[in-house]
Design a protein around this motif. Structure first.
Motif, PDB file in Angstrom:
ATOM      1  N   THR A  13       0.817  -1.205   0.000  1.00 56.21           N
ATOM      2  CA  THR A  13       0.000   0.000   0.000  1.00 56.21           C
ATOM      3  C   THR A  13       0.850   1.253   0.000  1.00 56.21           C
ATOM      4  OG1 THR A  13      -1.737  -1.154   1.207  1.00 56.21           O
ATOM      5  CG2 THR A  13      -1.813   1.250   1.234  1.00 56.21           C
ATOM      6  N   PHE A  14       1.945   1.248   0.759  1.00 53.17           N
ATOM      7  CA  PHE A  14       2.715   2.473   0.912  1.00 53.17           C
ATOM      8  C   PHE A  14       3.854   2.618  -0.086  1.00 53.17           C
ATOM      9  CE2 PHE A  14       0.618   2.448   4.977  1.00 53.17           C
ATOM     10  CZ  PHE A  14       0.316   3.791   5.136  1.00 53.17           C
ATOM     11  N   PHE A  15       4.420   1.529  -0.547  1.00 51.57           N
ATOM     12  CA  PHE A  15       5.647   1.680  -1.319  1.00 51.57           C
ATOM     13  C   PHE A  15       5.580   1.121  -2.736  1.00 51.57           C
ATOM     14  CE2 PHE A  15       6.909   1.572   3.153  1.00 51.57           C
ATOM     15  CZ  PHE A  15       7.425   2.842   3.241  1.00 51.57           C
ATOM     16  N   ARG A  28       3.537  10.316   1.602  1.00 54.17           N
ATOM     17  CA  ARG A  28       2.701  10.379   2.803  1.00 54.17           C
ATOM     18  C   ARG A  28       2.342  11.844   3.045  1.00 54.17           C
ATOM     19  NH1 ARG A  28       3.166   7.697   8.736  1.00 54.17           N
ATOM     20  NH2 ARG A  28       2.317   9.424   9.961  1.00 54.17           N
ATOM     21  N   VAL A  29       1.047  12.105   3.217  1.00 54.59           N
ATOM     22  CA  VAL A  29       0.574  13.462   3.470  1.00 54.59           C
ATOM     23  C   VAL A  29      -0.097  13.485   4.835  1.00 54.59           C
ATOM     24  CG1 VAL A  29      -0.865  15.365   2.657  1.00 54.59           C
ATOM     25  CG2 VAL A  29       0.275  13.873   0.992  1.00 54.59           C
ATOM     26  N   VAL A  82      -2.695  10.437   5.037  1.00 55.00           N
ATOM     27  CA  VAL A  82      -3.180   9.683   3.894  1.00 55.00           C
ATOM     28  C   VAL A  82      -1.989   9.384   2.990  1.00 55.00           C
ATOM     29  CG1 VAL A  82      -3.743  11.772   2.574  1.00 55.00           C
ATOM     30  CG2 VAL A  82      -4.882   9.629   2.011  1.00 55.00           C
ATOM     31  N   ALA A  83      -1.979   8.213   2.385  1.00 56.49           N
ATOM     32  CA  ALA A  83      -0.947   7.871   1.408  1.00 56.49           C
ATOM     33  C   ALA A  83      -1.516   8.084   0.014  1.00 56.49           C
ATOM     34  CB  ALA A  83      -0.517   6.419   1.580  1.00 56.49           C
ATOM     35  N   PRO A 143       8.632  10.328   0.705  1.00 59.27           N
ATOM     36  CA  PRO A 143       8.525  11.742   1.055  1.00 59.27           C
ATOM     37  C   PRO A 143       7.302  12.003   1.935  1.00 59.27           C
ATOM     38  CG  PRO A 143       8.907  11.453  -1.301  1.00 59.27           C
ATOM     39  CD  PRO A 143       8.557  10.108  -0.741  1.00 59.27           C
ATOM     40  N   VAL A 144       7.448  12.978   2.822  1.00 58.72           N
ATOM     41  CA  VAL A 144       6.360  13.319   3.754  1.00 58.72           C
ATOM     42  C   VAL A 144       6.057  14.810   3.618  1.00 58.72           C
ATOM     43  CG1 VAL A 144       5.638  13.429   6.160  1.00 58.72           C
ATOM     44  CG2 VAL A 144       7.049  11.512   5.367  1.00 58.72           C
TER      45      VAL A 144
END
Length: 518
Positions: A13-15, A28-29, A82-83, A143-144
């Motif tokens: 999901t994230f990467f 990532r926000v 949220v991603a 990145p965030v």
């Protein structure tokens, strides 16, 4: 599900996707805990090469330097995150395709889905710009970005004394929408209007110019124009008439004062309701020869449309750089051609924006960017909200496929009723007694959006019909500087105002002349 499988899903999901499938890049926000309420809207993440702290924006006039990714979010609580998959909905490509280098990134939430029309606007929520030195999509840590501030409203531009803001509830539009729906305008009277006698004195009635803004305009943005018109009359740069600046904007784009199955009966509301209301409220001369139209770009199309469709109501239009007036040349594309495609022209892509002979953007780029930024308010979507039949989902049918560029011939057939050249050619016999001599169009030969091509076709048609019309092609002028005359950036406007005044005076009754300086 096992703990191992759960961890694998989370990593996916994230990467990115797993084993052999294409890699996706996620940002990532965070939603700052300092915000007061949950955040909803269209999340946009912007990425640009280089360094610097200034806001990052995307523009169709220079589309290549900025990447943007999008995701709809709903009720994301402060303190959570949220991603966003920056390879899902993205322009010009997914972020995983950018070359390694130094970048900077910023996120905003378009809370009102208005970025396609206004850009970032009051109420939108943004992050600070984050530097991404030596950014390598394949191996850089996620990145965030943190959404931390709400864009405030700007104070309204002050209006000159005497300018009125009219907010009229239209019965016709209210019936269409099922709720009170307003026509709004700024009314600029001549100087010292209130010092003269009332409506019983016909010599003190005035002509009215109905002015409409182009795409991206609004009533708030017209406030500076209203004050400019007042000052020009005060300093006797333009003759004394009423200038009525109409709001042509909707959440869907511009309604163009055309009756539409999607936007409602805006032409009917203006001509049958709002103008009579204004003529009762102000000392306006209630005849066609004292009602004029002026607009640029989308406003140029709207004013020409109003003149052609309501020739008994208006005494002339002075339309500049109008949106396509003949759909055989829709920014260079023949929509009626068999198997028409708006992305591919001959051996190359169809251009839509040019500058000094160089193509700045193609139709495909323009459409892709618009789709990424959101489903409302973009230029192509705006055309469809005016011109297209309504689809089963309540939205207008698309004129062309956003993936392939293929034109929907059935939709174009419906669009034909809004093809101004077609309307004139089809109904010329009925129109000619009231339309002769009332069409004035100005366009640059280097128009930024290739709009001069359609005007050439309309000019040829009007000549073949024996129409008395004034169409001027201004050598080397673009969409942005068409009003320049010599060193005066507003020279054409002064000329147009003088021509309107002369047309009004030519038709004025001898018993009711205007007093000098009135």
């Amino acid at each position: 599900m096992s703990r191992f499988a759960s961890a694998l899903v989370l990593a996916t999901t994230f990467f990115g996707t797993v084993y052999g499938e294409s890699q996706h890049l996620f940002f990532r926000v965070n939603v700052s805990s300092t915000l007061k309420a949950p955040v909803s809207g269209r999340l946009l993440v912007f990425l640009a090469a280089g360094a610097g702290a200034g806001d990052i924006n995307q523009s169709p006039f220079d589309p290549e330097p900025v990447w943007v990714a999008a995701k709809e979010i709903q009720s994301v609580e402060p303190g959570s995150f949220v991603a966003i998959d920056t390879d899902d909905i993205a322009y010009p490509t997914g972020f995983s395709q950018v070359k390694p280098g130094d970048y900077r990134a910023q996120a905003i939430v378009d809370t009102n889905h208005s970025y396609n029309y206004f850009g970032r606007d009051a109420g939108d929520i943004r992050s600070e710009v984050v530097s991404l030195p030596d950014f390598r999509p394949e191996n850089t840590a996620q990145p965030v970005l943190t959404l931390s501030s709400v864009i405030p409203s700007s104070p309204p531009v002050a209006l000159a004394s005497g300018i009125k803001e009219e907010d009229f509830v239209s019965p016709a539009l209210s019936r269409f929408y099922g709720r009170p729906t307003h026509i709004r305008a700024l009314v600029v009277p001549p100087p010292n209007y209130m010092n003269y006698p009332g409506p019983a004195h016909p010599a003190n009635r005035y002509a009215a110019v109905y002015y409409t803004q182009g795409f991206g305009g609004s009533l708030d943005l017209s406030r500076s124009d209203a004050t400019t018109f007042a000052r020009l009359m005060e300093h006797k740069k333009i003759p004394e008439m009423f200038w009525i600046l109409l709001d042509e904007s909707l959440p869907t784009g511009t309604h163009e004062f055309a009756d539409s199955v999607n936007n409602g009966p805006w032409g009917e509301a203006l001509t049958k309701e709002f103008i009579p209301y204004l003529e009762h409220r102000y000392r306006l001369e209630p005849r066609a020869g004292a009602r004029f139209l002026n607009g640029h770009s989308s406003g140029g199309w709207a004013t020409l449309w109003l003149q052609v469709n309501y020739p008994k109501i208006f005494g002339g239009t002075w339309s500049t750089s109008p949106d396509p007036v003949d759909f055989h040349n829709f920014t260079g594309i023949n929509l009626y051609a068999p198997n028409a495609n708006v992305f591919h022209c001959g051996q190359g892509p169809c251009p839509i924006v040019r500058e000094q002979g160089r193509v700045i953007a193609t139709v495909e780029q323009f459409a892709h960017l618009e789709e990424t930024l959101g489903p409302y308010g973009g230029q192509f979507a705006s055309f469809e909200w005016v011109f297209s039949p309504r689809g089963p989902d309540g939205r207008p049918l698309e004129m062309f496929d956003r993936t392939t560029g293929n034109v929907n011939a059935d939709v174009v057939h419906y669009w034909q009723r809004y093809d101004i050249a077609n309307v004139i050619q089809t109904h010329w016999q009925q129109l000619t007694p009231n339309l002769q001599g009332k069409i004035h169009i100005y366009v640059g030969t280097a128009d930024t959006f290739y709009l001069d091509g359609a005007v050439h076709r309309l000019d040829t048609l009007l000549q073949s019909l024996g129409a008395r019309a004034k169409i001027q092609f201004l050598t080397g002028r673009t969409h942005m500087n068409v009003y320049e005359v010599g060193n005066d950036p507003h020279g054409l406007f002064l000329q147009i105002a003088a021509e309107m005044y002369a047309a009004w005076q030519a038709g004025a009754k001898p018993m009711a002349p205007m007093r000098s300086g009135n």
